[in-house]
Design a protein around this motif. Structure first.
Motif, short mmCIF file in Angstrom:
data_model
loop_
_atom_site.label_atom_id
_atom_site.label_comp_id
_atom_site.label_asym_id
_atom_site.label_seq_id
_atom_site.Cartn_x
_atom_site.Cartn_y
_atom_site.Cartn_z
N TYR A 119 5.64 -4.65 -6.27
CA TYR A 119 4.64 -4.08 -5.38
C TYR A 119 3.36 -3.69 -6.12
CZ TYR A 119 7.61 -4.25 -1.30
OH TYR A 119 8.37 -4.71 -0.25
N ARG A 120 3.46 -3.39 -7.41
CA ARG A 120 2.22 -3.15 -8.17
C ARG A 120 1.44 -4.44 -8.37
NH1 ARG A 120 5.42 0.19 -11.62
NH2 ARG A 120 5.44 -1.46 -13.20
N ASN A 121 2.14 -5.58 -8.33
CA ASN A 121 1.51 -6.88 -8.57
C ASN A 121 1.58 -7.78 -7.35
OD1 ASN A 121 1.04 -6.96 -11.77
ND2 ASN A 121 3.00 -5.95 -11.38
N GLN A 122 1.65 -7.20 -6.19
CA GLN A 122 1.82 -7.98 -4.96
C GLN A 122 0.60 -8.87 -4.70
OE1 GLN A 122 1.48 -6.04 -1.11
NE2 GLN A 122 3.51 -6.82 -0.55
N PRO A 123 0.81 -10.16 -4.45
CA PRO A 123 -0.32 -11.05 -4.12
C PRO A 123 -0.77 -10.84 -2.68
CG PRO A 123 1.74 -12.25 -3.97
CD PRO A 123 2.10 -10.88 -4.47
N ALA A 124 -1.88 -11.46 -2.33
CA ALA A 124 -2.33 -11.42 -0.94
C ALA A 124 -1.25 -12.04 -0.06
CB ALA A 124 -3.63 -12.18 -0.79
N GLU A 125 -1.12 -11.48 1.13
CA GLU A 125 -0.07 -11.92 2.07
C GLU A 125 -0.14 -13.41 2.34
OE1 GLU A 125 1.40 -10.40 6.47
OE2 GLU A 125 -0.73 -10.42 5.98
N THR A 126 -1.35 -13.95 2.46
CA THR A 126 -1.51 -15.35 2.82
C THR A 126 -1.40 -16.31 1.64
OG1 THR A 126 -3.91 -15.06 2.63
CG2 THR A 126 -2.93 -14.85 4.83
N ALA A 157 0.83 -1.20 0.00
CA ALA A 157 0.00 0.00 0.00
C ALA A 157 0.87 1.26 0.00
CB ALA A 157 -0.92 -0.01 1.21
N PHE A 158 1.95 1.24 0.80
CA PHE A 158 2.87 2.38 0.83
C PHE A 158 3.48 2.61 -0.55
CE2 PHE A 158 7.30 3.77 1.12
CZ PHE A 158 7.14 5.02 1.72
N GLU A 159 3.97 1.56 -1.17
CA GLU A 159 4.65 1.71 -2.46
C GLU A 159 3.68 2.15 -3.56
OE1 GLU A 159 7.67 1.84 -3.34
OE2 GLU A 159 8.60 1.28 -1.44
N PRO A 188 5.98 -1.24 6.63
CA PRO A 188 7.22 -0.51 6.31
C PRO A 188 7.68 0.38 7.47
CG PRO A 188 5.35 0.61 5.34
CD PRO A 188 4.80 -0.65 5.97
N THR A 189 8.97 0.47 7.63
CA THR A 189 9.58 1.49 8.47
C THR A 189 10.29 2.43 7.52
OG1 THR A 189 9.84 0.12 10.45
CG2 THR A 189 11.37 1.94 10.17
N VAL A 190 9.98 3.71 7.62
CA VAL A 190 10.50 4.70 6.67
C VAL A 190 11.09 5.86 7.46
CG1 VAL A 190 9.98 6.17 4.68
CG2 VAL A 190 8.69 4.04 5.02
N LEU A 191 12.34 6.18 7.19
CA LEU A 191 13.04 7.27 7.87
C LEU A 191 13.53 8.28 6.84
CD1 LEU A 191 15.39 5.02 10.07
CD2 LEU A 191 13.11 5.81 10.68
N LEU A 192 13.35 9.55 7.10
CA LEU A 192 13.92 10.61 6.28
C LEU A 192 15.04 11.26 7.08
CD1 LEU A 192 13.96 12.43 3.77
CD2 LEU A 192 12.23 13.86 4.88
N ASN A 193 16.26 11.09 6.58
CA ASN A 193 17.44 11.62 7.27
C ASN A 193 17.46 11.17 8.74
OD1 ASN A 193 18.32 13.00 4.93
ND2 ASN A 193 16.95 14.70 5.39
#
Length: 285
Positions: A163-170, A102-104, A224-229
């Motif tokens: 990530y545009r074609n990511q399947p369901a997690e399960t 979802a983030f991507e 996701p963990t996302v850090l800016l600087n």
């Protein structure tokens, strides 16, 4: 027998008994010391063995091979963009992670554009903990395929395709290497025997494990963990929620007065190329 002789014999017998008692006491004492020494020695060996075992368990795994251009300690990060860009975005993602997908899908066009403008250098940690939580191999096989794409200079392209074609997690569809290879055909330049062999042979399996081990040792527990600087910006940067517009604003504010990054700075990832499904034209803001 005189009284004197009787007294002498009694004294000799008493001395003999005293000496025998002393010998027995000494023997008992030595036996206890011997047993205690053995116990202490065994305990010492157990402690040493425990330390060795613990050290073996906690010793970070060093991958036998890392993908071309990987950076950082033990080369566990895949970079994208110009290394001399004024801001760095650090991203921890799992290929099976639905929140990462979802983030991507929301932010990849903006992040790619900021990279292409020389404003942002992105460092990816491709982790694989969902396999451990749910079972399967989709996270690991997907991460290995991305490492293989990095070798060919197409990490960002395949990353965005996955990530545009990511399947369901399960469903764990990424466990199927044929599925990964089929998706990779959307990227010009990845339809090669070298890439397919890298995927099928799990060339970077050790590297994938080392990246996950590094994540386990970190303070971050979700993706996701996302850090800016170095500052967390997902899902919020302070009181402001992350949006594409806010991310651009935050990056521009951090970069104010600083020169933009340029290719040829030494550590940038290979330049992105077009994909068969989408031209790599900068999207509108």
């Amino acid at each position: 027998m005189s009284e004197k002789n009787r007294e002498g014999k009694r004294s000799a017998r008493e001395r003999m008994l005293e000496e025998r008692a002393a010998d027995e006491a000494r023997a008992k004492r030595n036996k206890k010391l011997g047993v205690g020494g053995v116990v202490a020695a065994v305990a010492a060996v157990a402690v040493v063995a425990g330390v060795v075992v613990q050290n073996q368990r906690s010793k970070p795994e060093t991958p036998a091979a890392a993908p071309l251009g990987a950076i950082g300690d033990k080369k566990l990060m895949i970079p994208s963009g110009a290394a001399n860009a004024p801001s760095v975005l650090t991203v921890y993602e799992d290929p099976r992670c639905p929140a990462c997908g979802a983030f991507e899908r929301s932010f990849a066009p903006t992040i790619d554009r900021l990279e292409d403008q020389g404003k942002l250098y992105v460092n990816y940690h491709i982790v694989s903990f969902i396999d451990r939580s749910l079972g399967g191999k989709g996270s690991k096989n997907g991460a290995n395929a991305l490492a293989c794409a990095q070798d060919a200079g197409h990490f960002r392209d395949l990353h965005d395709v996955f990530y545009r074609n990511q399947p369901a997690e399960t469903s764990d569809s990424f466990a199927n290497k044929a599925t990964l290879i089929k998706l990779s055909k959307q990227v010009n330049g990845l339809d090669t025997p070298a890439f397919e062999s890298c995927v099928n042979d799990n060339k970077y399996g050790g590297w994938v494990s080392a990246v996950q081990q590094d994540f386990d040792k970190s303070s971050y527990k979700s993706t996701p963990t996302v850090l800016l600087n170095g500052t967390p910006v997902y899902p919020k940067n302070g009181d402001e929620p992350i949006t594409a517009e806010n991310l651009v604003k935050w990056v521009d504010a951090a970069n104010q007065g600083k020169p933009l990054g340029t290719t040829g700075s030494g550590n940038e990832s290979p330049a992105p190329t077009t994909t068969a499904s989408e031209p790599n034209t900068p999207p509108s803001p």
